[in-house]
Write a protein that holds these residues in place. Structure first.
Motif, PDB file in Angstrom:
ATOM      1  N   ILE A   1       0.823  -1.212   0.000  1.00  0.00           N
ATOM      2  CA  ILE A   1       0.000   0.000   0.000  1.00  0.00           C
ATOM      3  C   ILE A   1       0.856   1.261   0.000  1.00  0.00           C
ATOM      4  O   ILE A   1       0.423   2.305  -0.464  1.00  0.00           O
TER       5      ILE A   1
ATOM      6  N   LEU B   1       1.350   3.571  -3.221  1.00  0.00           N
ATOM      7  CA  LEU B   1       0.238   4.372  -3.740  1.00  0.00           C
ATOM      8  C   LEU B   1       0.332   5.823  -3.285  1.00  0.00           C
ATOM      9  O   LEU B   1       0.831   6.112  -2.205  1.00  0.00           O
TER      10      LEU B   1
ATOM     11  N   GLU C   1      -5.188   7.557  -3.425  1.00  0.00           N
ATOM     12  CA  GLU C   1      -5.402   6.146  -3.749  1.00  0.00           C
ATOM     13  C   GLU C   1      -5.258   5.284  -2.498  1.00  0.00           C
ATOM     14  O   GLU C   1      -6.025   4.348  -2.282  1.00  0.00           O
ATOM     15  N   ARG C   2      -4.266   5.606  -1.696  1.00  0.00           N
ATOM     16  CA  ARG C   2      -4.023   4.855  -0.463  1.00  0.00           C
ATOM     17  C   ARG C   2      -5.212   4.946   0.483  1.00  0.00           C
ATOM     18  O   ARG C   2      -5.655   3.944   1.048  1.00  0.00           O
TER      19      ARG C   2
ATOM     20  N   TYR D   1      -8.163   2.991  -1.066  1.00  0.00           N
ATOM     21  CA  TYR D   1      -7.902   1.557  -1.019  1.00  0.00           C
ATOM     22  C   TYR D   1      -7.981   1.029   0.414  1.00  0.00           C
ATOM     23  O   TYR D   1      -8.545  -0.031   0.656  1.00  0.00           O
TER      24      TYR D   1
ATOM     25  N   LEU E   1     -10.310   6.010  -8.251  1.00  0.00           N
ATOM     26  CA  LEU E   1      -9.114   5.874  -7.411  1.00  0.00           C
ATOM     27  C   LEU E   1      -8.943   4.443  -6.917  1.00  0.00           C
ATOM     28  O   LEU E   1      -7.824   3.928  -6.849  1.00  0.00           O
ATOM     29  N   TYR E   2     -10.045   3.794  -6.565  1.00  0.00           N
ATOM     30  CA  TYR E   2      -9.963   2.409  -6.097  1.00  0.00           C
ATOM     31  C   TYR E   2      -9.459   1.494  -7.215  1.00  0.00           C
ATOM     32  O   TYR E   2      -8.596   0.638  -6.990  1.00  0.00           O
TER      33      TYR E   2
ATOM     34  N   ALA F   1      -5.786   2.156  -7.758  1.00  0.00           N
ATOM     35  CA  ALA F   1      -4.999   1.610  -6.652  1.00  0.00           C
ATOM     36  C   ALA F   1      -4.863   0.103  -6.770  1.00  0.00           C
ATOM     37  O   ALA F   1      -3.775  -0.440  -6.591  1.00  0.00           O
TER      38      ALA F   1
ATOM     39  N   ARG G   1      -2.435  -0.624  -9.650  1.00  0.00           N
ATOM     40  CA  ARG G   1      -1.041  -0.258  -9.337  1.00  0.00           C
ATOM     41  C   ARG G   1      -0.442  -1.176  -8.282  1.00  0.00           C
ATOM     42  O   ARG G   1       0.753  -1.437  -8.288  1.00  0.00           O
ATOM     43  N   LYS G   2      -1.251  -1.646  -7.376  1.00  0.00           N
ATOM     44  CA  LYS G   2      -0.770  -2.525  -6.309  1.00  0.00           C
ATOM     45  C   LYS G   2      -0.280  -3.875  -6.847  1.00  0.00           C
ATOM     46  O   LYS G   2       0.562  -4.515  -6.257  1.00  0.00           O
TER      47      LYS G   2
END
Length: 59
Positions: A11, A14, A18-19, A22, A49-50, A53, A56-57
């Motif tokens: 996490i 991010l 986003e963090r 998420y 954003l979710y 995230a 990207r995670k």
């Protein structure tokens, strides 16, 4: 062995919006409506954003 939320180790990669989204939606299972109220964002923004995230995670 570290204790914590599943997937929380990544996490940190991010950006803060986003963090936050998420963490609230993905880890604490807050609804989008609850998250929008807490963060002062639109439903569409939280949804976007979710998704960003989560994508990207995985990288």
């Amino acid at each position: 062995m570290k204790a914590g939320f599943p997937g929380s180790s990544q996490i940190g990669v991010l950006q803060w919006p986003e963090r936050a989204v998420y963490f609230l939606c993905g880890l604490l299972r807050y609804s989008y409506q609850e998250t929008t109220l807490l963060l002062g964002m639109s439903d569409a923004n939280v949804d976007q954003l979710y998704k960003f995230a989560a994508k990207r995670k995985t990288y």
